[in-house]
Design a protein around this motif. Structure first.
Motif, mmCIF file in Angstrom:
data_model
loop_
_atom_site.group_PDB
_atom_site.id
_atom_site.type_symbol
_atom_site.label_atom_id
_atom_site.label_comp_id
_atom_site.label_asym_id
_atom_site.label_seq_id
_atom_site.Cartn_x
_atom_site.Cartn_y
_atom_site.Cartn_z
ATOM 1 N N HIS A 1 68.130 0.452 10.201
ATOM 2 C CA HIS A 1 67.905 1.903 10.267
ATOM 3 C C HIS A 1 66.631 2.273 11.028
ATOM 4 O O HIS A 1 66.663 3.098 11.941
ATOM 5 N N LEU A 2 65.510 1.715 10.633
ATOM 6 C CA LEU A 2 64.236 1.931 11.335
ATOM 7 C C LEU A 2 63.482 0.617 11.250
ATOM 8 O O LEU A 2 63.128 0.166 10.161
ATOM 9 N N ASP A 3 63.247 -0.024 12.405
ATOM 10 C CA ASP A 3 62.611 -1.344 12.351
ATOM 11 C C ASP A 3 61.132 -1.233 12.001
ATOM 12 O O ASP A 3 60.545 -0.139 11.963
ATOM 13 N N GLY A 4 60.518 -2.386 11.718
ATOM 14 C CA GLY A 4 59.132 -2.397 11.282
ATOM 15 C C GLY A 4 58.175 -1.842 12.316
ATOM 16 O O GLY A 4 57.151 -1.248 11.964
ATOM 17 N N ILE A 5 58.486 -2.018 13.587
ATOM 18 C CA ILE A 5 57.636 -1.498 14.646
ATOM 19 C C ILE A 5 57.649 0.028 14.641
ATOM 20 O O ILE A 5 56.608 0.681 14.700
ATOM 21 N N GLY A 6 58.854 0.594 14.552
ATOM 22 C CA GLY A 6 58.968 2.049 14.485
ATOM 23 C C GLY A 6 58.323 2.598 13.230
ATOM 24 O O GLY A 6 57.673 3.653 13.260
ATOM 25 N N LEU A 7 58.494 1.892 12.119
ATOM 26 C CA LEU A 7 57.888 2.321 10.864
ATOM 27 C C LEU A 7 56.370 2.300 10.964
ATOM 28 O O LEU A 7 55.690 3.228 10.507
ATOM 29 N N CYS A 8 55.836 1.266 11.574
ATOM 30 C CA CYS A 8 54.386 1.167 11.743
ATOM 31 C C CYS A 8 53.863 2.330 12.579
ATOM 32 O O CYS A 8 52.826 2.924 12.258
ATOM 33 N N ARG A 9 54.575 2.669 13.637
ATOM 34 C CA ARG A 9 54.151 3.805 14.471
ATOM 35 C C ARG A 9 54.131 5.100 13.665
ATOM 36 O O ARG A 9 53.211 5.920 13.801
ATOM 37 N N ARG A 10 55.150 5.293 12.831
ATOM 38 C CA ARG A 10 55.213 6.518 12.019
ATOM 39 C C ARG A 10 54.066 6.534 11.003
ATOM 40 O O ARG A 10 53.470 7.591 10.745
ATOM 41 N N VAL A 11 53.759 5.388 10.441
ATOM 42 C CA VAL A 11 52.655 5.291 9.488
ATOM 43 C C VAL A 11 51.339 5.664 10.160
ATOM 44 O O VAL A 11 50.526 6.418 9.624
ATOM 45 N N ARG A 12 51.139 5.145 11.361
ATOM 46 C CA ARG A 12 49.884 5.374 12.071
ATOM 47 C C ARG A 12 49.694 6.831 12.510
ATOM 48 O O ARG A 12 48.593 7.234 12.884
ATOM 49 N N ALA B 1 54.657 -6.327 20.020
ATOM 50 C CA ALA B 1 55.036 -4.922 19.855
ATOM 51 C C ALA B 1 54.513 -4.369 18.532
ATOM 52 O O ALA B 1 54.069 -3.216 18.461
ATOM 53 N N GLY B 2 54.561 -5.179 17.482
ATOM 54 C CA GLY B 2 54.054 -4.737 16.185
ATOM 55 C C GLY B 2 52.560 -4.486 16.211
ATOM 56 O O GLY B 2 52.068 -3.492 15.671
ATOM 57 N N LEU B 3 51.815 -5.366 16.866
ATOM 58 C CA LEU B 3 50.371 -5.192 16.979
ATOM 59 C C LEU B 3 50.038 -3.993 17.854
ATOM 60 O O LEU B 3 49.099 -3.245 17.574
ATOM 61 N N GLU B 4 50.806 -3.795 18.917
ATOM 62 C CA GLU B 4 50.588 -2.629 19.772
ATOM 63 C C GLU B 4 50.866 -1.335 19.026
ATOM 64 O O GLU B 4 50.253 -0.296 19.305
ATOM 65 N N ALA B 5 51.794 -1.385 18.076
ATOM 66 C CA ALA B 5 52.147 -0.189 17.305
ATOM 67 C C ALA B 5 51.075 0.183 16.290
ATOM 68 O O ALA B 5 51.122 1.265 15.707
ATOM 69 N N GLY B 6 50.120 -0.728 16.071
ATOM 70 C CA GLY B 6 49.030 -0.401 15.158
ATOM 71 C C GLY B 6 48.870 -1.332 13.980
ATOM 72 O O GLY B 6 48.008 -1.104 13.122
ATOM 73 N N ALA B 7 49.678 -2.404 13.907
ATOM 74 C CA ALA B 7 49.521 -3.368 12.820
ATOM 75 C C ALA B 7 48.196 -4.098 12.966
ATOM 76 O O ALA B 7 47.683 -4.282 14.071
#
Length: 233
Positions: free
Chosen positions: A63-74, A95-101
């Motif tokens: 539904h919403l991958d961890g990368i997209g979820l991380c972006r929404r969180v940030r 990609a996960g680190l770029e998203a803000g992890a």
């Protein structure tokens, strides 16, 4: 009788039932409070309803991958985010680190490593020590052109406006401003900021610097090719 401090509350988002249960039980065994979600959208809803001390996100989610979820969180939160990846050398990690992890662990998750990363992220999120050396005037304020860093109040301003930095980004910036003009090795930053006592993934450093540059201005941090980075005076 003194009130006991509330346990650290972690949001775990993992679609594999077995992993979700085992990781959740392991964390609870060490005193953490865990709320779990089986997919990204459910995790996002839970995040919006409750304040969490740390988020532990699988990268591959329905539904919403961890990368997209991380972006929404940030978009609204600077809470520590730790990603879980089944492939440590995959582009998904980048990609996960770029998203803000802030960091990642590789599945199957080693409980000892997971706990160490969580403790480090939580310490970083609550640290209060100023960068050293402090300014001679004792105010804790350091000025670099359009950037002002309050090493005591832990506040950063650009052109007078406060910047929202994650705990990792703030700790990284404090390391830089404590040694302006001095080239810092990636391994040194990995040890001081991420608290790695072993060889870690230098991509974590590179991508955190990349995110920090976007917020404070790319001209403040110079790349020293083949070595690391230097904060311009």
């Amino acid at each position: 009788m003194r009130d006991q401090p509330a346990p650290v509350h972690i949001l775990l988002v993992e679609d594999d039932d077995t992993i979700r249960r085992s990781v959740g039980l392991s964390l609870e065994r060490y005193g953490y409070r865990v709320s779990a979600a089986p997919d990204g959208l459910t995790g996002l809803e839970m995040f919006r309803e409750t304040e969490y001390d740390l988020l532990l996100l699988d990268i591959m989610l329905p539904h919403l991958d961890g990368i997209g979820l991380c972006r929404r969180v940030r978009e609204t939160s600077q809470a520590p985010v730790l990603m879980m990846s089944a492939r440590g050398d995959s582009l998904d990690v980048v990609a996960g680190l770029e998203a803000g992890a802030d960091d990642y662990v590789v599945k199957p998750v080693d409980t000892t490593v997971l706990l160490a990363r969580i403790r480090t992220l939580l310490r970083r999120a609550t640290f209060t020590a100023p960068a050293e050396p402090a300014p001679a005037d004792g105010t804790g304020l350091l000025a670099f052109r359009d950037l002002t860093v309050d090493t005591r109040g832990l506040e950063v301003r650009k052109d007078g406006r406060p910047l929202a930095l994650t705990p990792t980004e703030l700790r990284l910036l404090l390391e830089f401003v404590a040694a302006p003009g001095i080239a810092l090795q990636r391994a040194t930053l990995l040890r001081k900021v991420w608290d790695y006592g072993w060889d870690g993934d230098i991509r974590v450093v590179d991508l955190a610097v990349q995110r920090l540059r976007k917020k404070i201005g790319a001209d403040h941090i110079e790349t020293v090719r083949g070595f690391g980075y230097k904060f311009r005076r």
